[in-house]
Design a protein around this motif. Structure first.
Motif, mmCIF file in Angstrom:
data_model
loop_
_atom_site.group_PDB
_atom_site.id
_atom_site.type_symbol
_atom_site.label_atom_id
_atom_site.label_comp_id
_atom_site.label_asym_id
_atom_site.label_seq_id
_atom_site.Cartn_x
_atom_site.Cartn_y
_atom_site.Cartn_z
ATOM 1 N N ASP A 39 -4.856 -7.038 -4.222
ATOM 2 C CA ASP A 39 -5.375 -7.196 -2.861
ATOM 3 C C ASP A 39 -4.794 -8.431 -2.174
ATOM 4 O OD1 ASP A 39 -6.868 -4.879 -3.008
ATOM 5 O OD2 ASP A 39 -8.729 -5.916 -3.582
ATOM 6 N N ALA A 40 -4.547 -9.476 -2.945
ATOM 7 C CA ALA A 40 -3.990 -10.706 -2.353
ATOM 8 C C ALA A 40 -2.608 -10.454 -1.755
ATOM 9 C CB ALA A 40 -3.915 -11.813 -3.407
ATOM 10 N N VAL A 41 -1.815 -9.617 -2.399
ATOM 11 C CA VAL A 41 -0.482 -9.303 -1.872
ATOM 12 C C VAL A 41 -0.625 -8.507 -0.581
ATOM 13 C CG1 VAL A 41 1.657 -8.005 -2.294
ATOM 14 C CG2 VAL A 41 0.680 -9.447 -4.095
ATOM 15 N N LYS A 42 -1.506 -7.514 -0.579
ATOM 16 C CA LYS A 42 -1.717 -6.724 0.649
ATOM 17 C C LYS A 42 -2.202 -7.629 1.777
ATOM 18 C CE LYS A 42 -4.043 -3.364 -1.600
ATOM 19 N NZ LYS A 42 -4.851 -2.154 -1.768
ATOM 20 N N ALA A 43 -3.116 -8.540 1.464
ATOM 21 C CA ALA A 43 -3.643 -9.449 2.494
ATOM 22 C C ALA A 43 -2.547 -10.364 3.034
ATOM 23 C CB ALA A 43 -4.787 -10.271 1.918
ATOM 24 N N GLU A 44 -1.623 -10.767 2.174
ATOM 25 C CA GLU A 44 -0.513 -11.621 2.607
ATOM 26 C C GLU A 44 0.445 -10.875 3.525
ATOM 27 O OE1 GLU A 44 3.232 -14.089 0.620
ATOM 28 O OE2 GLU A 44 2.026 -12.777 -0.651
ATOM 29 N N LEU A 45 0.636 -9.580 3.273
ATOM 30 C CA LEU A 45 1.616 -8.803 4.030
ATOM 31 C C LEU A 45 1.068 -8.210 5.325
ATOM 32 C CD1 LEU A 45 3.407 -6.986 1.066
ATOM 33 C CD2 LEU A 45 4.084 -9.098 2.244
#
Length: 188
Positions: free
Chosen positions: A167-173
């Motif tokens: 989820d952290a990667v999706k939130a970053e992108l």
């Protein structure tokens, strides 16, 4: 054969075949490369005498060089995507791989499209900021660059999603995707 060494016709023919690579991730990277190249052309055409006098030409040359490098990097990412997917596919069948080895392969398969999206965003932002200074006779090519890099970024995100990102990667992108959308909407 490396993507950059293949002719575009031969490469797209291979993409259309029933083979696992090249696939969508590599296609996204090639789209980004073409977009960056179009932007480089628009920038280098903004080096007229009046552009020299206003100082815009210096910025245009720097942008053109950056976009040329980005175009090359996108072609390299296309090859990296093919390699990462081939390794991922092999990991599904290789029972001798440890969980740690498989996790490393999966992390690489995720990292490639994440880097492509970030690269396309960074370069599309530069072109977006350059549009007001761009030679008006070729500004449509700068706009094409933004559309192609935005499309490549969104396509890369689809490859990110298939790799089950945290989820952290999706939130970053997500903010980068929103920016790409806003860059395109400003052109339309």
């Amino acid at each position: 054969m490396a993507t950059g060494a293949a002719g575009i016709g031969a490469w797209t023919k291979k993409l259309a075949e029933k083979t696992p690579t090249p696939g969508g991730g590599a296609a996204a990277a090639v789209c980004g490369a073409i977009g960056a190249a179009a932007g480089a052309m628009a920038a280098i055409y903004t080096t007229r005498k009046k552009d020299e006098e206003t100082g815009v030409a210096e910025k245009a040359r720097a942008l053109s060089e950056s976009l040329k490098q980005t175009s090359q990097k996108c072609m390299e990412i296309a090859d990296e995507d093919e390699e990462a997917y081939a390794a991922l596919q092999a990991s599904w069948k290789d029972s001798s791989m440890t969980a740690e080895q498989k996790a490393k392969v999966e992390a690489t398969a995720l990292d490639v499209p994440v880097r492509l999206l970030k690269l396309c965003h960074a370069e599309a932002l530069k072109v977006h900021e350059f549009i007001p200074s761009c030679n008006p006779n070729i500004v449509s090519d700068a706009k094409v660059a933004i559309h192609l890099m935005a499309g490549a970024g969104r396509a890369a995100y689809q490859t990110v999603l298939v790799n089950n990102p945290p989820d952290a990667v999706k939130a970053e992108l997500q903010p980068l995707l929103q920016d790409l959308k806003s860059f395109e909407e400003a052109l339309l």
